[in-house]
Write a protein that holds these residues in place. Structure first.
Motif, PDB file in Angstrom:
ATOM      1  N   PRO A 175      71.740 -20.667 -11.894  1.00  0.00           N
ATOM      2  CA  PRO A 175      71.920 -21.460 -10.665  1.00  0.00           C
ATOM      3  C   PRO A 175      73.229 -21.146  -9.947  1.00  0.00           C
ATOM      4  O   PRO A 175      73.255 -21.059  -8.713  1.00  0.00           O
ATOM      5  N   LEU A 176      74.313 -20.958 -10.697  1.00  0.00           N
ATOM      6  CA  LEU A 176      75.600 -20.648 -10.075  1.00  0.00           C
ATOM      7  C   LEU A 176      75.555 -19.290  -9.383  1.00  0.00           C
ATOM      8  O   LEU A 176      76.061 -19.128  -8.262  1.00  0.00           O
ATOM      9  N   THR A 177      74.940 -18.317 -10.046  1.00  0.00           N
ATOM     10  CA  THR A 177      74.813 -16.991  -9.441  1.00  0.00           C
ATOM     11  C   THR A 177      73.987 -17.044  -8.172  1.00  0.00           C
ATOM     12  O   THR A 177      74.289 -16.365  -7.187  1.00  0.00           O
ATOM     13  N   LYS A 178      72.956 -17.872  -8.170  1.00  0.00           N
ATOM     14  CA  LYS A 178      72.121 -18.013  -6.978  1.00  0.00           C
ATOM     15  C   LYS A 178      72.914 -18.606  -5.815  1.00  0.00           C
ATOM     16  O   LYS A 178      72.775 -18.169  -4.662  1.00  0.00           O
ATOM     17  N   VAL A 179      73.753 -19.596  -6.105  1.00  0.00           N
ATOM     18  CA  VAL A 179      74.567 -20.211  -5.052  1.00  0.00           C
ATOM     19  C   VAL A 179      75.571 -19.205  -4.487  1.00  0.00           C
ATOM     20  O   VAL A 179      75.735 -19.079  -3.262  1.00  0.00           O
ATOM     21  N   VAL A 180      76.244 -18.480  -5.375  1.00  0.00           N
ATOM     22  CA  VAL A 180      77.234 -17.498  -4.923  1.00  0.00           C
ATOM     23  C   VAL A 180      76.578 -16.414  -4.075  1.00  0.00           C
ATOM     24  O   VAL A 180      77.079 -16.032  -3.014  1.00  0.00           O
ATOM     25  N   ALA A 181      75.437 -15.909  -4.538  1.00  0.00           N
ATOM     26  CA  ALA A 181      74.739 -14.861  -3.793  1.00  0.00           C
ATOM     27  C   ALA A 181      74.264 -15.372  -2.440  1.00  0.00           C
ATOM     28  O   ALA A 181      74.405 -14.681  -1.421  1.00  0.00           O
ATOM     29  N   GLY A 182      73.698 -16.570  -2.419  1.00  0.00           N
ATOM     30  CA  GLY A 182      73.206 -17.121  -1.162  1.00  0.00           C
ATOM     31  C   GLY A 182      74.315 -17.353  -0.148  1.00  0.00           C
ATOM     32  O   GLY A 182      74.173 -17.020   1.034  1.00  0.00           O
ATOM     33  N   LEU A 183      75.433 -17.930  -0.600  1.00  0.00           N
ATOM     34  CA  LEU A 183      76.552 -18.163   0.311  1.00  0.00           C
ATOM     35  C   LEU A 183      77.128 -16.851   0.827  1.00  0.00           C
ATOM     36  O   LEU A 183      77.425 -16.722   2.024  1.00  0.00           O
ATOM     37  N   SER A 184      77.295 -15.874  -0.050  1.00  0.00           N
ATOM     38  CA  SER A 184      77.899 -14.608   0.359  1.00  0.00           C
ATOM     39  C   SER A 184      77.010 -13.854   1.345  1.00  0.00           C
ATOM     40  O   SER A 184      77.481 -13.398   2.397  1.00  0.00           O
ATOM     41  N   ARG A 232      90.168  -5.382  12.575  1.00  0.00           N
ATOM     42  CA  ARG A 232      91.089  -5.568  11.440  1.00  0.00           C
ATOM     43  C   ARG A 232      90.968  -6.964  10.842  1.00  0.00           C
ATOM     44  O   ARG A 232      91.176  -7.143   9.642  1.00  0.00           O
ATOM     45  N   ARG A 233      90.646  -7.956  11.655  1.00  0.00           N
ATOM     46  CA  ARG A 233      90.487  -9.317  11.128  1.00  0.00           C
ATOM     47  C   ARG A 233      89.194  -9.458  10.334  1.00  0.00           C
ATOM     48  O   ARG A 233      89.171 -10.104   9.286  1.00  0.00           O
ATOM     49  N   ALA A 234      88.117  -8.872  10.834  1.00  0.00           N
ATOM     50  CA  ALA A 234      86.806  -9.104  10.225  1.00  0.00           C
ATOM     51  C   ALA A 234      86.518  -8.193   9.041  1.00  0.00           C
ATOM     52  O   ALA A 234      85.780  -8.590   8.127  1.00  0.00           O
ATOM     53  N   ALA A 235      87.072  -6.982   9.044  1.00  0.00           N
ATOM     54  CA  ALA A 235      86.701  -5.996   8.024  1.00  0.00           C
ATOM     55  C   ALA A 235      86.952  -6.467   6.589  1.00  0.00           C
ATOM     56  O   ALA A 235      86.053  -6.372   5.747  1.00  0.00           O
ATOM     57  N   PRO A 236      88.154  -6.978   6.247  1.00  0.00           N
ATOM     58  CA  PRO A 236      88.374  -7.391   4.846  1.00  0.00           C
ATOM     59  C   PRO A 236      87.417  -8.486   4.387  1.00  0.00           C
ATOM     60  O   PRO A 236      86.901  -8.433   3.265  1.00  0.00           O
ATOM     61  N   MET A 237      87.176  -9.480   5.249  1.00  0.00           N
ATOM     62  CA  MET A 237      86.286 -10.568   4.863  1.00  0.00           C
ATOM     63  C   MET A 237      84.856 -10.072   4.682  1.00  0.00           C
ATOM     64  O   MET A 237      84.177 -10.430   3.709  1.00  0.00           O
ATOM     65  N   GLN A 238      84.389  -9.220   5.590  1.00  0.00           N
ATOM     66  CA  GLN A 238      83.020  -8.732   5.495  1.00  0.00           C
ATOM     67  C   GLN A 238      82.820  -7.838   4.272  1.00  0.00           C
ATOM     68  O   GLN A 238      81.779  -7.883   3.632  1.00  0.00           O
ATOM     69  N   VAL A 239      83.827  -7.041   3.954  1.00  0.00           N
ATOM     70  CA  VAL A 239      83.723  -6.194   2.760  1.00  0.00           C
ATOM     71  C   VAL A 239      83.629  -7.063   1.506  1.00  0.00           C
ATOM     72  O   VAL A 239      82.802  -6.821   0.616  1.00  0.00           O
ATOM     73  N   GLY A 240      84.466  -8.101   1.430  1.00  0.00           N
ATOM     74  CA  GLY A 240      84.422  -8.997   0.275  1.00  0.00           C
ATOM     75  C   GLY A 240      83.088  -9.711   0.146  1.00  0.00           C
ATOM     76  O   GLY A 240      82.514  -9.791  -0.950  1.00  0.00           O
ATOM     77  N   LEU A 241      82.582 -10.239   1.268  1.00  0.00           N
ATOM     78  CA  LEU A 241      81.288 -10.926   1.228  1.00  0.00           C
ATOM     79  C   LEU A 241      80.165  -9.973   0.836  1.00  0.00           C
ATOM     80  O   LEU A 241      79.252 -10.340   0.079  1.00  0.00           O
ATOM     81  N   LEU A 242      80.232  -8.748   1.337  1.00  0.00           N
ATOM     82  CA  LEU A 242      79.185  -7.770   1.025  1.00  0.00           C
ATOM     83  C   LEU A 242      79.186  -7.412  -0.454  1.00  0.00           C
ATOM     84  O   LEU A 242      78.125  -7.358  -1.095  1.00  0.00           O
ATOM     85  N   ILE A 285      68.692  -4.536   0.402  1.00  0.00           N
ATOM     86  CA  ILE A 285      68.664  -4.493   1.869  1.00  0.00           C
ATOM     87  C   ILE A 285      69.920  -5.115   2.459  1.00  0.00           C
ATOM     88  O   ILE A 285      70.477  -4.610   3.444  1.00  0.00           O
ATOM     89  N   GLY A 286      70.383  -6.216   1.854  1.00  0.00           N
ATOM     90  CA  GLY A 286      71.570  -6.882   2.385  1.00  0.00           C
ATOM     91  C   GLY A 286      72.821  -6.028   2.310  1.00  0.00           C
ATOM     92  O   GLY A 286      73.734  -6.179   3.124  1.00  0.00           O
ATOM     93  N   THR A 287      72.881  -5.135   1.333  1.00  0.00           N
ATOM     94  CA  THR A 287      74.057  -4.265   1.187  1.00  0.00           C
ATOM     95  C   THR A 287      73.808  -2.855   1.704  1.00  0.00           C
ATOM     96  O   THR A 287      74.626  -1.961   1.473  1.00  0.00           O
ATOM     97  N   ALA A 288      72.683  -2.644   2.397  1.00  0.00           N
ATOM     98  CA  ALA A 288      72.366  -1.304   2.908  1.00  0.00           C
ATOM     99  C   ALA A 288      73.380  -0.834   3.946  1.00  0.00           C
ATOM    100  O   ALA A 288      73.483   0.365   4.206  1.00  0.00           O
ATOM    101  N   LEU A 335      76.091   3.082   5.181  1.00  0.00           N
ATOM    102  CA  LEU A 335      76.153   3.409   6.600  1.00  0.00           C
ATOM    103  C   LEU A 335      77.584   3.316   7.117  1.00  0.00           C
ATOM    104  O   LEU A 335      78.050   4.188   7.869  1.00  0.00           O
ATOM    105  N   THR A 336      78.289   2.272   6.686  1.00  0.00           N
ATOM    106  CA  THR A 336      79.661   2.078   7.151  1.00  0.00           C
ATOM    107  C   THR A 336      80.605   3.124   6.575  1.00  0.00           C
ATOM    108  O   THR A 336      81.382   3.755   7.302  1.00  0.00           O
ATOM    109  N   LEU A 337      80.534   3.315   5.260  1.00  0.00           N
ATOM    110  CA  LEU A 337      81.474   4.225   4.608  1.00  0.00           C
ATOM    111  C   LEU A 337      81.145   5.691   4.877  1.00  0.00           C
ATOM    112  O   LEU A 337      82.052   6.512   5.038  1.00  0.00           O
ATOM    113  N   GLY A 338      79.861   6.016   4.928  1.00  0.00           N
ATOM    114  CA  GLY A 338      79.480   7.413   5.072  1.00  0.00           C
ATOM    115  C   GLY A 338      79.430   7.914   6.497  1.00  0.00           C
ATOM    116  O   GLY A 338      79.626   9.110   6.745  1.00  0.00           O
TER     117      GLY A 338
END
Length: 228
Positions: free
Chosen positions: A47-56, A95-105, A145-148, A152-155
């Motif tokens: 259940p905890l893993t499901k919550v973390v994955a869903g929020l992220s 620069r503001r969005a990149a660190p947060m989006q990388v962490g969430l991804l 799919i969510g991390t696809a 694309l970003t790095l390559g």
């Protein structure tokens, strides 16, 4: 209280051997859930893993959608009015969005795959748990799919678009750069900004679709496709 008393007096082990056997059974239950083949720690982590994955995944999809619909169009309009300030606005938001989006991804993708693995193991050991048989497939698809957007970003986007735009932005802020020099770069900068918007739309679609698939798994949707 009556039930507890009945359980104590009627089902209490009558001999030392029975008590020792009961203690051994309890210790084995603390280490492994016999129905699922998983440790109880792993079962409790689902259940905890499901919550973390869903929020992220949800926050990642929401932020990418907000950038596509709000931040990026605003930067484009600013660039049309004043190219130098528009490029600075894009760089600042990036620069503001990149660190947060990388962490969430990273967190969303890893937790989705972990959740899928736990449910797959549970489905293999418990034939009666029909929800695990169906949901692990959806969570696996959501994680992939969510991390696809990561490859694309790095390559592609980072070396071909992001780094060049940031380099142009630093050059435009550098002292001694005259307006004629920056004016010569404007067509290339405009093309890169437009191309960045197109690629970010792809990232937004994959993020939203991945989160939607995760929600299907969370509500118990059962896909008709049978995966072996």
């Amino acid at each position: 209280a009556g039930c507890l008393a009945l359980d104590f007096f009627c089902f209490r082990p009558s001999s030392t051997t029975e008590r020792n056997q009961l203690d051994m059974d309890n210790q084995s239950l603390l280490l492994k859930d016999g129905a699922t083949g998983l440790s109880l720690l792993a079962v409790q982590a689902i259940p905890l893993t499901k919550v973390v994955a869903g929020l992220s995944l949800g926050l990642f999809a929401g932020t990418t959608l907000a950038v596509s619909q709000i931040s990026y169009p605003s930067n484009v309009e600013e660039y049309k009015r004043n190219p130098k300030r528009g490029l600075r606005a894009w760089a600042d938001s990036f620069r503001r969005a990149a660190p947060m989006q990388v962490g969430l991804l990273l967190v969303g993708g890893a937790s989705s795959l972990l959740l899928s693995a736990l449910l797959y193991r549970r489905a293999q050991n418990d034939v009666f748990d029909t929800s695990a048989h169906s949901s692990w497939k959806l969570f696996l698809a959501a994680g992939i799919i969510g991390t696809a957007s990561m490859p694309l970003t790095l390559g592609y986007m980072k070396p071909r678009i992001n780094d060049k735009l940031l380099e142009y932005q630093q050059e435009s802020e550098r002292e001694g750069l005259n307006n004629d020099g920056f004016a010569a770069q404007q067509p290339e900068v405009a093309n890169l900004i437009n191309h960045w918007g197109e690629m970010h739309t792809v990232r937004t679609v994959t993020a939203v679709v991945g989160f939607g698939i995760f929600l299907l798994g969370a509500v118990g949707f059962r896909p008709t496709l049978q995966w072996k």
